[in-house]
Design a protein around this motif. Structure first.
Motif, PDB file in Angstrom:
ATOM      1  N   SER A 160       0.823  -1.217   0.000  1.00  0.00           N
ATOM      2  CA  SER A 160       0.000   0.000   0.000  1.00  0.00           C
ATOM      3  C   SER A 160       0.855   1.264   0.000  1.00  0.00           C
ATOM      4  O   SER A 160       2.031   1.223   0.355  1.00  0.00           O
ATOM      5  CB  SER A 160      -0.856   0.041   1.273  1.00  0.00           C
ATOM      6  OG  SER A 160      -1.776  -1.001   1.283  1.00  0.00           O
TER       7      SER A 160
ATOM      8  N   ARG B  43       2.040   7.628   6.488  1.00  0.00           N
ATOM      9  CA  ARG B  43       2.664   7.368   7.797  1.00  0.00           C
ATOM     10  C   ARG B  43       4.175   7.256   7.632  1.00  0.00           C
ATOM     11  O   ARG B  43       4.656   6.791   6.603  1.00  0.00           O
ATOM     12  CB  ARG B  43       2.084   6.074   8.385  1.00  0.00           C
ATOM     13  CG  ARG B  43       2.863   5.549   9.568  1.00  0.00           C
ATOM     14  CD  ARG B  43       2.166   4.495  10.373  1.00  0.00           C
ATOM     15  NE  ARG B  43       2.214   3.126   9.910  1.00  0.00           N
ATOM     16  CZ  ARG B  43       3.315   2.384   9.719  1.00  0.00           C
ATOM     17  NH1 ARG B  43       4.518   2.922   9.867  1.00  0.00           N
ATOM     18  NH2 ARG B  43       3.204   1.131   9.338  1.00  0.00           N
TER      19      ARG B  43
ATOM     20  N   ARG C 230       8.311   2.768  10.431  1.00  0.00           N
ATOM     21  CA  ARG C 230       8.777   2.330  11.748  1.00  0.00           C
ATOM     22  C   ARG C 230      10.176   1.739  11.557  1.00  0.00           C
ATOM     23  O   ARG C 230      10.521   1.325  10.447  1.00  0.00           O
ATOM     24  CB  ARG C 230       7.859   1.234  12.297  1.00  0.00           C
ATOM     25  CG  ARG C 230       6.475   1.695  12.588  1.00  0.00           C
ATOM     26  CD  ARG C 230       5.611   0.530  13.077  1.00  0.00           C
ATOM     27  NE  ARG C 230       4.235   0.947  13.255  1.00  0.00           N
ATOM     28  CZ  ARG C 230       3.172   0.242  12.876  1.00  0.00           C
ATOM     29  NH1 ARG C 230       3.318  -0.928  12.301  1.00  0.00           N
ATOM     30  NH2 ARG C 230       1.960   0.699  13.084  1.00  0.00           N
TER      31      ARG C 230
ATOM     32  N   TYR D 112       5.526  -0.767   2.812  1.00  0.00           N
ATOM     33  CA  TYR D 112       4.651   0.274   2.249  1.00  0.00           C
ATOM     34  C   TYR D 112       5.431   1.045   1.191  1.00  0.00           C
ATOM     35  O   TYR D 112       6.665   1.021   1.189  1.00  0.00           O
ATOM     36  CB  TYR D 112       4.241   1.290   3.337  1.00  0.00           C
ATOM     37  CG  TYR D 112       3.152   0.837   4.272  1.00  0.00           C
ATOM     38  CD1 TYR D 112       1.825   0.802   3.862  1.00  0.00           C
ATOM     39  CD2 TYR D 112       3.452   0.461   5.581  1.00  0.00           C
ATOM     40  CE1 TYR D 112       0.816   0.405   4.732  1.00  0.00           C
ATOM     41  CE2 TYR D 112       2.444   0.056   6.465  1.00  0.00           C
ATOM     42  CZ  TYR D 112       1.137   0.029   6.029  1.00  0.00           C
ATOM     43  OH  TYR D 112       0.136  -0.365   6.884  1.00  0.00           O
TER      44      TYR D 112
ATOM     45  N   GLU E 140      -8.865   1.702  -3.547  1.00  0.00           N
ATOM     46  CA  GLU E 140      -9.542   2.209  -2.354  1.00  0.00           C
ATOM     47  C   GLU E 140      -8.534   3.051  -1.596  1.00  0.00           C
ATOM     48  O   GLU E 140      -7.330   2.869  -1.757  1.00  0.00           O
ATOM     49  CB  GLU E 140     -10.050   1.064  -1.473  1.00  0.00           C
ATOM     50  CG  GLU E 140      -8.975   0.108  -0.940  1.00  0.00           C
ATOM     51  CD  GLU E 140      -8.093   0.680   0.135  1.00  0.00           C
ATOM     52  OE1 GLU E 140      -8.613   1.437   0.973  1.00  0.00           O
ATOM     53  OE2 GLU E 140      -6.878   0.402   0.146  1.00  0.00           O
TER      54      GLU E 140
ATOM     55  N   TYR F 164      -3.936   6.026   3.764  1.00  0.00           N
ATOM     56  CA  TYR F 164      -3.493   4.735   3.238  1.00  0.00           C
ATOM     57  C   TYR F 164      -4.279   4.452   1.956  1.00  0.00           C
ATOM     58  O   TYR F 164      -5.466   4.749   1.892  1.00  0.00           O
ATOM     59  CB  TYR F 164      -3.790   3.601   4.217  1.00  0.00           C
ATOM     60  CG  TYR F 164      -3.059   3.649   5.534  1.00  0.00           C
ATOM     61  CD1 TYR F 164      -3.531   4.424   6.586  1.00  0.00           C
ATOM     62  CD2 TYR F 164      -1.916   2.892   5.735  1.00  0.00           C
ATOM     63  CE1 TYR F 164      -2.872   4.450   7.807  1.00  0.00           C
ATOM     64  CE2 TYR F 164      -1.253   2.911   6.958  1.00  0.00           C
ATOM     65  CZ  TYR F 164      -1.728   3.688   7.980  1.00  0.00           C
ATOM     66  OH  TYR F 164      -1.081   3.714   9.191  1.00  0.00           O
TER      67      TYR F 164
ATOM     68  N   ASP G  23      -3.983  -5.936   2.897  1.00  0.00           N
ATOM     69  CA  ASP G  23      -4.098  -5.676   4.340  1.00  0.00           C
ATOM     70  C   ASP G  23      -4.651  -4.260   4.448  1.00  0.00           C
ATOM     71  O   ASP G  23      -3.899  -3.292   4.314  1.00  0.00           O
ATOM     72  CB  ASP G  23      -2.712  -5.799   4.977  1.00  0.00           C
ATOM     73  CG  ASP G  23      -2.644  -5.229   6.389  1.00  0.00           C
ATOM     74  OD1 ASP G  23      -3.648  -4.682   6.891  1.00  0.00           O
ATOM     75  OD2 ASP G  23      -1.554  -5.324   6.994  1.00  0.00           O
TER      76      ASP G  23
ATOM     77  N   ASP H 122      -7.978  -1.491   6.057  1.00  0.00           N
ATOM     78  CA  ASP H 122      -8.903  -1.296   7.176  1.00  0.00           C
ATOM     79  C   ASP H 122     -10.361  -1.494   6.715  1.00  0.00           C
ATOM     80  O   ASP H 122     -10.610  -1.740   5.526  1.00  0.00           O
ATOM     81  CB  ASP H 122      -8.702   0.094   7.807  1.00  0.00           C
ATOM     82  CG  ASP H 122      -9.499   1.139   7.076  1.00  0.00           C
ATOM     83  OD1 ASP H 122      -9.491   1.148   5.827  1.00  0.00           O
ATOM     84  OD2 ASP H 122     -10.181   1.947   7.740  1.00  0.00           O
TER      85      ASP H 122
ATOM     86  N   ARG I 118      -5.355   3.803  18.808  1.00  0.00           N
ATOM     87  CA  ARG I 118      -5.484   2.487  18.169  1.00  0.00           C
ATOM     88  C   ARG I 118      -6.431   1.584  18.952  1.00  0.00           C
ATOM     89  O   ARG I 118      -7.197   0.818  18.370  1.00  0.00           O
ATOM     90  CB  ARG I 118      -4.098   1.848  17.982  1.00  0.00           C
ATOM     91  CG  ARG I 118      -3.382   2.430  16.779  1.00  0.00           C
ATOM     92  CD  ARG I 118      -1.922   2.070  16.650  1.00  0.00           C
ATOM     93  NE  ARG I 118      -1.337   2.888  15.586  1.00  0.00           N
ATOM     94  CZ  ARG I 118      -1.035   2.474  14.358  1.00  0.00           C
ATOM     95  NH1 ARG I 118      -1.229   1.229  14.019  1.00  0.00           N
ATOM     96  NH2 ARG I 118      -0.542   3.308  13.456  1.00  0.00           N
TER      97      ARG I 118
HETATM   98  P1  5GP Z   1      -0.254   0.318  10.325  1.00  0.00           P
HETATM   99  O1  5GP Z   1      -0.012   1.795  10.425  1.00  0.00           O
HETATM  100  O2  5GP Z   1      -0.319  -0.315  11.700  1.00  0.00           O
HETATM  101  O3  5GP Z   1       0.693  -0.376   9.386  1.00  0.00           O
HETATM  102  O4  5GP Z   1      -1.699   0.126   9.680  1.00  0.00           O
HETATM  103  C1  5GP Z   1      -2.790   0.781  10.243  1.00  0.00           C
HETATM  104  C2  5GP Z   1      -4.058   0.368   9.570  1.00  0.00           C
HETATM  105  O5  5GP Z   1      -4.054   0.764   8.203  1.00  0.00           O
HETATM  106  C3  5GP Z   1      -4.320  -1.147   9.564  1.00  0.00           C
HETATM  107  O6  5GP Z   1      -5.687  -1.324   9.918  1.00  0.00           O
HETATM  108  C4  5GP Z   1      -4.125  -1.543   8.125  1.00  0.00           C
HETATM  109  O7  5GP Z   1      -4.948  -2.641   7.750  1.00  0.00           O
HETATM  110  C5  5GP Z   1      -4.566  -0.291   7.420  1.00  0.00           C
HETATM  111  N1  5GP Z   1      -4.048  -0.188   6.051  1.00  0.00           N
HETATM  112  C6  5GP Z   1      -2.825  -0.516   5.578  1.00  0.00           C
HETATM  113  N2  5GP Z   1      -2.744  -0.301   4.250  1.00  0.00           N
HETATM  114  C7  5GP Z   1      -3.968   0.152   3.869  1.00  0.00           C
HETATM  115  C8  5GP Z   1      -4.537   0.546   2.610  1.00  0.00           C
HETATM  116  O8  5GP Z   1      -3.922   0.511   1.553  1.00  0.00           O
HETATM  117  N3  5GP Z   1      -5.815   0.980   2.626  1.00  0.00           N
HETATM  118  C9  5GP Z   1      -6.572   1.037   3.761  1.00  0.00           C
HETATM  119  N4  5GP Z   1      -7.839   1.447   3.652  1.00  0.00           N
HETATM  120  N5  5GP Z   1      -6.078   0.674   4.959  1.00  0.00           N
HETATM  121  C10 5GP Z   1      -4.785   0.244   5.008  1.00  0.00           C
END
Ligand code: 5GP
Ligand code: ADP
Length: 204
Positions: free
Chosen positions: A37, A41, A44, A53, A74, A83, A103, A105, A150
């Motif tokens: 994706s 952000r 980390r 990412y 999306e 994201y 992966d 949300d 979170r």
């Molecule tokens: P994290 O910051 O912990 O990697 O991800 C935070 C949230 O963002 C998680 O719920 C993850 O599933 C969601 N997320 C990651 N990539 C995408 C994306 O491409 N699109 C959407 N809608 N959510 C995403």
């Protein structure tokens, strides 16, 4: 003729174990690829651009979002960051017959389901909110204010679990990995149907 790949959606609260499960699954599941994706952000420690990412500046993210047609299958704002799933890469690999794992949300999952009602959705939940809080703390990747956000979001996200085809509880990791693998295998064995309900023709 190559039959199109299947699109899998994995959602679940932050800390529910999505990355851990996907890492385990992708180690020995040929034909399944993770969709990387875009996010605004910051990385980390240990996260690599293009692997975990595509780390993107906000202006570049918005430009991709506003392309006509949109560069995203999306997109959503999650925990204060943007994201999105790049549409070109996903479509290209599905056409090639690869199965793709997103992966994303719950907001993103709804958008994908609207565009592709054949997407297979899996919701991963922790055994309890206490366990989720402990796992997030142990992972120790967030700023203090981000833990509370979170966890608050986790309560809301868990109410969306009934929208998904499969519900997977991540209590014992090995059991959850086995469950995840079983879902992928079962979906691969499912008869493919045309929109009129007839089975997709096999070439013998
Ligand atoms: P994290 O910051 O912990 O990697 O991800 C935070 C949230 O963002 C998680 O719920 C993850 O599933 C969601 N997320 C990651 N990539 C995408 C994306 O491409 N699109 C959407 N809608 N959510 C995403
Ligand atoms: P997500 O990608 O959903 O945010 P992670 O995969 O980063 O979640 O997992 C959050 C933390 O919980 C990590 O430190 C991971 O090692 C740990 N974890 C994952 N699954 C389990 C499990 N079944 N039992 C105990 N800890 C787990």
């Amino acid at each position: 003729m190559t039959v199109q790949g299947r699109l899998f959606i994995l959602s679940g609260p932050s800390g529910s174990g999505k990355s851990t499960l996907m890492r385990r699954l992708l180690e020995n599941m040929p034909g399944l690829a993770f969709s990387v994706s875009h996010t605004t952000r910051k990385p980390r420690p240990g996260e690599e651009d293009g692997v975990h990412y595509h780390f993107t500046e906000t202006a570049a993210f918005l430009a991709l979002r506003d392309q006509q047609p949109s560069g995203f299958l999306e997109w959503a704002e999650v925990h204060g960051n943007l994201y999105g799933t790049g549409v070109v890469e996903v479509e290209k690999r599905l056409q090639q017959g690869m199965d793709i794992l997103l992966d994303i949300d719950v907001q993103g999952a709804r958008q994908v389901q609207e565009r592709r009602n054949d997407a297979i959705s899996i919701f991963l939940c922790p055994p309890s909110l206490d366990a989720l809080a402990r796992r997030l703390r142990r992972r120790a990747t967030e700023k203090e204010e981000s833990y509370a956000l979170r966890l608050e979001n986790a309560r809301k996200e868990l109410t969306c679990a009934p929208e998904y085809t499969y519900l997977l509880v991540n209590d014992q990791l090995e059991t959850a990995v086995e469950g995840f693998r079983s879902i992928i295998i079962a979906e691969r064995l499912r008869q493919r149907r045309n929109p009129d309900g007839s089975p997709v023709q096999m070439v013998w």
